[in-house]
Design an enzyme around this catalytic site. Sequence first.
Site, PDB file in Angstrom:
ATOM      1  N   SER A 493       0.817  -1.225   0.000  1.00 16.66           N
ATOM      2  CA  SER A 493       0.000   0.000   0.000  1.00 16.66           C
ATOM      3  C   SER A 493       0.842   1.262   0.000  1.00 16.66           C
ATOM      4  O   SER A 493       0.413   2.302   0.519  1.00 16.66           O
ATOM      5  CB  SER A 493      -0.969   0.020   1.192  1.00 16.66           C
ATOM      6  OG  SER A 493      -1.736  -1.149   1.182  1.00 16.66           O
ATOM      7  N   ARG A 494       2.030   1.148  -0.525  1.00 15.96           N
ATOM      8  CA  ARG A 494       2.927   2.308  -0.663  1.00 15.96           C
ATOM      9  C   ARG A 494       3.355   2.892   0.684  1.00 15.96           C
ATOM     10  O   ARG A 494       3.820   4.032   0.737  1.00 15.96           O
ATOM     11  CB  ARG A 494       2.271   3.426  -1.510  1.00 15.96           C
ATOM     12  CG  ARG A 494       1.765   2.973  -2.883  1.00 15.96           C
ATOM     13  CD  ARG A 494       2.864   2.338  -3.703  1.00 15.96           C
ATOM     14  NE  ARG A 494       2.513   2.119  -5.096  1.00 15.96           N
ATOM     15  CZ  ARG A 494       2.778   1.009  -5.771  1.00 15.96           C
ATOM     16  NH1 ARG A 494       3.347  -0.032  -5.171  1.00 15.96           N
ATOM     17  NH2 ARG A 494       2.493   0.910  -7.041  1.00 15.96           N
TER      18      ARG A 494
END
Length: 517
Positions: A493-494
């Site tokens: 999710s970065r």
Amino acid sequence: MRSVIRRRVTTMISAFLFQPPLSSISPKHHQYSLLLPLTTQRFLTASHSFRLRTFSTKSIPNMQDSASVSYLSQREAAEIDETLMGPLGFSVDQLMELAGLSVATSVAEVYKPSEYSRVLAICGPGNNGGDGLVAARHLHHFGYKPSICYPKRTSKPLYTGLVTQLESLSVPFVSVDDLPEDLSKDFDVIIDAIFGFSFHGAPRPPFDDIIRRLQTLQKRPVIVSVDIPSGWHVEEGDHEGGGIKPDMLVSLTAPKLCAKSFCGPHHFLGGRFVPPSVAEKYKLELPSFPGTSMCVRIGKPPKVDISAMRVNYVSPELLEDQVESDPVLQFRKWFDEAVAAGLRETNAMALSTTSKDRKPSSRMVLLKGFDENGFVWFTNYESKKGSDLSENPFAALLFYWEDMNRQVRIEGPVERISEEESENYYHSRPRGSQIGAIVSKQSSVVPGRHVLYDEYEELTKKYSDGSVIPKPKNWGGFRLKPNLFEFWQGQPSRLHDRLQYSLQEGNPAWIIRRLAP
Ligand SMILES: NC(=O)C1=CN([C@@H]2O[C@H](COP(=O)(O)OP(=O)(O)OC[C@H]3O[C@@H](n4cnc5c(N)ncnc54)[C@H](OP(=O)(O)O)[C@@H]3O)[C@@H](O)[C@H]2O)[C@H](O)CC1
Ligand SMILES: Cc1cc2nc3c(=O)[nH]c(=O)nc-3n(C[C@H](O)[C@H](O)[C@H](O)COP(=O)(O)O)c2cc1C
Ligand SMILES: Cc1ncc(COP(=O)(O)O)c(C=O)c1O
Ligand SMILES: [K+]
């Protein structure tokens, strides 16, 4: 096998794969045929694994027209099968093993287990079903989690053996009744090994219902059809329309006529066992298999939607209390891990410089050493980067170790290393590269390759007696003394880990801070 589709790549890419002596490169030698295997390895650290990929020729688009590939009729396919297993001495077990392995390696080429682990192999009553059982076993060993649906079992020892092998790996068998109506929730990949080239008529139960479910699938799970998209006419393809739409077709031996109407993104050829006599008899025109690979892509690679290209990084956490307090030691740790993992050119780094007009430029160079005094690379002092560094002696280095989801940034002032160090390093290089450095007035305009080539030839002759090749005055090393490091570890999710090391004026101790991703 006559190979009409030759793997050819531009000189530029070839030069990365192997370095022929320059004397063997004539202006005519623009292309090389390459035979490098695709190697995939797993690098394990803690409880996590990184998928490692080394460059393979298969990443080079095969731009040949697929119209030049041969297609077999149903009769020819059956005839070839009989010939292989008759006069040519093969057994069905052998061919099935190779066919199943081709399917598994084709799947692994395109659908990585990190994203597509849940595989359902739906196996029909014939040899196509057997291919599916073999493929599932190999996929298990490749790190996938296969399940099998095998409703019409054959009692022949070959098949009961394949079932036993899968059971011994605890691969689950699912009955048709227990299959969810909507297959998309439980599976990422469906191996369609229901019918092969002996299919005829309309599908009978229970396969009619299974094929119906496959027809209505949306984007996921992806369907990989073995040899024939099940339900399609072996020669006419999806002639009535509304048949299954596989994302991948793995043709075995040679594509059957139905494959002409396959328009999914991934068409592969497997079954690397065809002897020349068969290829000649059936005038098979097929791509050659690269290196040790069991499969090869047929036709053009798919067009990609660049905006949708993304990887979700999954890695061990990088925490403050795990890292070294000295960033050079931390760099050494990561560098050694990257080397141990078999990454290619771990020492390749992007070097960014700026000219006096403050315009940045970047290029790759090779790191040739590092310690507490700095990070060293070699180049031409009169190149663009050389003149940038004369005007503004500060630079940034960037390493990206893709297969480990790691990036390292290093910044600081740059100075030239001593002449003596440069001399020593220069003479340690291959003689061809030493001559190359003399020939190349780096970053200047060259009227044509022949100019470099002619001078190279001349100097090669001149130094053919093995005498010392003098280092050009303008060639040597730079050393960047870091005042900033950042270690980046990609996360889902970065929400990546970024640990920055910086120095404060007059204080030799590094400050470690976490930056927002
Ligand atoms: N040389 C190679 O490339 C090799 C390929 N292999 C694989 O083998 C298949 C061909 O295998 P084969 O056993 O000849 O045929 P199928 O797998 O297609 O299946 C035949 C069985 O399917 C039944 N069948 C046929 N049509 C229907 C239908 N409409 N509904 C239900 N069942 C059907 C058929 O039963 P019949 O009673 O109709 O005869 C058979 O039971 C090839 O495509 C490759 O995948 C080898 O593994 C290695 C060599
Ligand atoms: C992986 C890789 C490594 C390279 N290593 C070096 C190097 O160590 N030294 C060098 O001068 N050029 C190296 N090059 C070539 C440079 O990227 C660049 O083309 C050249 O140095 C000229 O850059 P400039 O005009 O910006 O000075 C390398 C290129 C690649 C792709
Ligand atoms: C132009 C140039 N100079 C120097 C190098 C580094 O070569 P070596 O490893 O022989 O020092 C490279 C590497 O790609 C290069 O392209
Ligand atoms: K099939």
